[in-house]
Every structure is written in C-alpha cells, then in structure tokens.
Design an enzyme around this catalytic site. Structure first.
Site: not given
Lengths: 264, 189
Positions: B14, B41, B134
């Site tokens: 991310s 992401h 995540d």
C-alpha cells in the site's frame, strides 16, 4: 459457516429453480462468497434456513436482492460516461437497455447523462431481479456516505452542469435524485438472458459478467450481441471484462475500455 | 533456491510500495520462471499510466488482467483499480466489484487468500510497506498452507503498519529489506 461443495451445488440448483437465474453456472469462487454474504445478511445458519426463506414471498425477493452485487458509486469510470455523452450526439441512438440493474447507480448516472445531453427522448429499459432493488431506485435516494466519490466522478465528466442540479437536498437533509428523471424508465422483472426479441442501440451491463463462469459468460455475451439493433450499436461491459466467445462480432472501441460495437 | 517447488508469487503493498514494486519488477530477468501477481492499493479513478510505468521498467510483461485470464509465467499481473483480484482453482484470475474489504478495493487479503487456496505450499507471498492491516490475514493464509512468506522489514518501510500487522499474525519465513527481497527473487531459478 463453511458450506461443502455438494451443499453449494444444491443451493445453486434450488436458487436457479426458484429465481429463474442459472446460478449453477455462476463462477465457483464468486458464488461461494456471495452465498456467505447472503447468509450473513439474512442471518441464515444452515441451508434449511435458506430453503424456508425461498418459500416466503418477501424473503424470496430479499434473497434475489442480496445475491446481486450493487455498484457503489455514480459515474463509475468517468471516461466511460464521457464516451456515452459523445455517443448520445448521434440521433440514431433511440434506445438503451440496462439488462441487470442491482442498484440505482448505473441508472441514475445514465438518466443524468441523458438529461445533460438533451436526449430525454431515448427509450430506457431496465431489468431487475428484485422488487427491493426497484423500490430503492424509485425512492430516488442517493447514499450520502458515497457522495464525495460521486461528486469527484461527476467533475471528471467535464461538463457545464453541476452535480447539485441533479442530486438535491431534501428538507430532512437526505439526498435525492431530481424528480421526474426516472418516470419514463420501463422497468421489467426477470433475468435478461430469458428475454427474447428485443433490440437496443446501446446496452450497458458493466461488471455483471464477472459473476459468471466461462460457459454462462459466453452465453450472456452472445445474447447481448443478438440484442444489439444494428452494426455500430454499442455493448458496454466493465473495464475488466472481455466479450469472450463473441470477439468476432464485437469490435473494441480504441479510446474507451469496455465499449464494443457490433460488427456488420 | 529450488524453484520447481513454487508455482507463483503474490505481492501486496500500500502506501509507499510503488517504489519497492517498481524496483522489484525492474530487477526480474526476462526468463523469470514464475508468474507474479501484485495487489496494491491505488487511486480508484487512475486507470492509465500506472501499469504502463511499471511495464516500461520491467523486462517482463506487466499487465492489468481481464476477468478469467489464465495465469502464465513471463507475466506480472497488477490488480486493476477499483476491482478485487482473486485467483481461482483453475489458475485463472477473476475480478470482482464486491464490497470493499477494510475500505479497500482491490483488497490484498482477497488476492493472497485465494492464491493460497489454489497453490497452497507452492506459493511465495510478500507483504510490503503500507498504511493498513489489509494483507496480513492473506499472508497468514499462505503460511498456514505451507507457502513461503516474506515481510518487508518494518524499519525499511515508508509506512510500517502493514508489515507490522503481518508480523503480529505470523512468523514469516523471512523478514527482509527491499534489496533483500529483490536478491531472494533473483535467486529463483
């Protein structure tokens, strides 16, 4: 709860029979996840709970509602909607079909686009699988939680119009689509693959084919291609989808992902 | 490292991970023996430029997969913006617009967990820098099925939340800085 493969197959058969949608040919991974989601949403603890609910008219409709995956934003992929605005300048475009509507997002986006383009004369047909989805659409409510994303997408359309012309604040502070825009939409119940003898100039079915296995995907795309009115008519699917099995009938648009035109 | 024991590599990252991913894909040789699947992401509305920039740096073919695309060596697959990316049992990729997970779509957990179910102990999973937990559960799923797991050393991460979340859930096979991850991947024959 973890369902076995045979339980999932049994569920797919029961749902297919009751809802008249071929869940036996949904993609395995997707179907397993969606059934888990359905069980969670409807507080089912065992398959018998689901089968009992299928016998109830109200719960039956709710099952159909939760099995569909809703879009989550208005004007998802703004480049696509910019393409549609340009296409609407063509006077030959007289009809648009949304074959599998799961939430208000694609329909409201289309209706706002038609209004901005001055093309309220175009016939719009929308198929739905549940009354709950239809009622949510007819309520005109727009989810305030997602509004920043909606506005951001709208701004990327690069039009003169403003978002507030179309999504208005009600006296209680909620947000609603402007009245009147939905009035001319022809709503139809039932799965689009079961429809026959319909022809449209534009078909918008974005990100629904993702739910299907390859066999059903190919069947669906062939049916959609058959439902295009003329060479040059457009099939619009999701940016991550391809019209597998019908690439020889559908030419991709070089400028916009997911847009295909029927070859002569 | 004996390569024949692995079938694929999955990488999640991310905030701050673009630079690391960029270095990884630039370092992999054209005959790299395993397919690479990357879930990062990224901004929802930016579709053009991201993959093209990675592709320019790489000797492999960096692409955003379409739904039902088979996984093949020689390719680096990057999860498209605003779609979840899953690996299916038949080693094809599937996309989905199902609900965001931990506010994320694509969600790294979905990609890693589905890959773990498909390739089990034949999978290498890597978690990079990021500002969200995540990916931690997905990496644990890989570890639970006997796969090889690598976590970027949090001390080298732009944002250490994601690698730290992974380290709280599992004992990875290795914790490495970016160059260590690259050296490990380049050792695969």
């Amino acid at each position: 709860m973890a369902l076995t493969i045979s339980e999932l197959k049994d569920i797919a058969l029961n749902l297919s029979e009751r809802l008249k949608v071929d869940y036996t040919n949904f993609a395995d991974g997707f179907f397993r996840r969606r059934i888990a989601y359905l069980f969670d949403k409807m507080s089912f603890h065992r398959t018998q709970d689901l089968y009992s609910a299928l016998a109830s008219l109200v719960k039956f409709d709710e099952i159909a509602y939760y099995l569909s995956v809703p879009q989550t934003e208005l004007f998802r992929a703004p480049a696509f909607w910019r393409h549609i605005i340009k296409t609407l300048a063509d006077p030959n475009v007289k009809s648009i079909w949304l074959p599998d509507l799961s939430s208000y997002h694609e329909l409201y986006s289309l209706l706002i686009t038609l209004d901005m383009a001055g093309r309220n004369d175009i016939r719009v047909v929308a198929n739905l699988l549940s009354d709950k989805a239809k009622n949510a659409i007819l309520s005109l409510n727009v989810n305030k939680k997602d509004e920043q994303q909606d506005i951001s997408n709208f701004q990327r359309l690069e039009t003169q119009a403003s978002f507030d012309q179309y999504v208005l604040t009600t006296p209680d502070g909620s947000r609603q689509l402007r009245k009147g825009l939905v009035d001319t939409v022809e709503f139809r119940n039932g799965w689009f693959i079961n429809t026959q003898n319909q022809k449209f100039d534009i078909i918008i079915l974005r990100d629904t084919l993702l739910s299907y296995n390859l066999k059903l995907h190919q069947q669906a795309v062939a049916h959609l291609a058959d439902s295009l009115s003329r060479p040059g008519a457009l099939l619009c699917i999701g940016a991550g989808e391809r019209p597998l099995g019908s690439q020889n009938r559908l030419a991709p648009d070089s400028s916009t992902e997911g847009v295909y035109s029927l070859i002569a | 490292m004996a390569t024949s024991q692995y079938k694929a590599i999955v990488i999640g990252g991310s905030a701050g991970s673009y630079a690391v991913v960029s270095k990884i894909v630039a370092a992999l040789p054209p005959d790299f023996p395993l397919p690479v699947i990357i879930c990062m992401h990224r901004l929802k509305h930016v579709r053009a430029g991201f993959v093209e920039a990675l592709n320019d740096k790489s000797q492999l073919n960096v692409i955003e997969p379409y739904d039902k695309q088979p996984v093949e060596r020689g390719n680096v697959y990057v999860a498209p913006a605003n779609y979840h990316l899953f690996v299916e049992y038949d080693a094809t990729l599937s996309l989905s617009i199902e609900e965001p997970h931990l506010f994320c779509r694509p969600a790294i957990d979905h990609t890693l967990s589905s890959a773990a179910k498909t390739w089990r102990d034949k999978l290498i999973g890597i978690i990079l820098t990021g500002a969200n937990k995540d990916g931690a559960q997905g990496l644990k799923d890989i570890a639970d099925r006997g796969g090889y797991t690598i976590v970027q050393d949090p001390a080298t991460a732009d944002v250490p939340t994601m690698p730290r979340a992974a380290l709280r859930l599992l004992q990875p096979s290795a914790t490495l800085p970016p160059q260590g991850i690259i050296d490990f991947l380049k050792s695969i024959r």
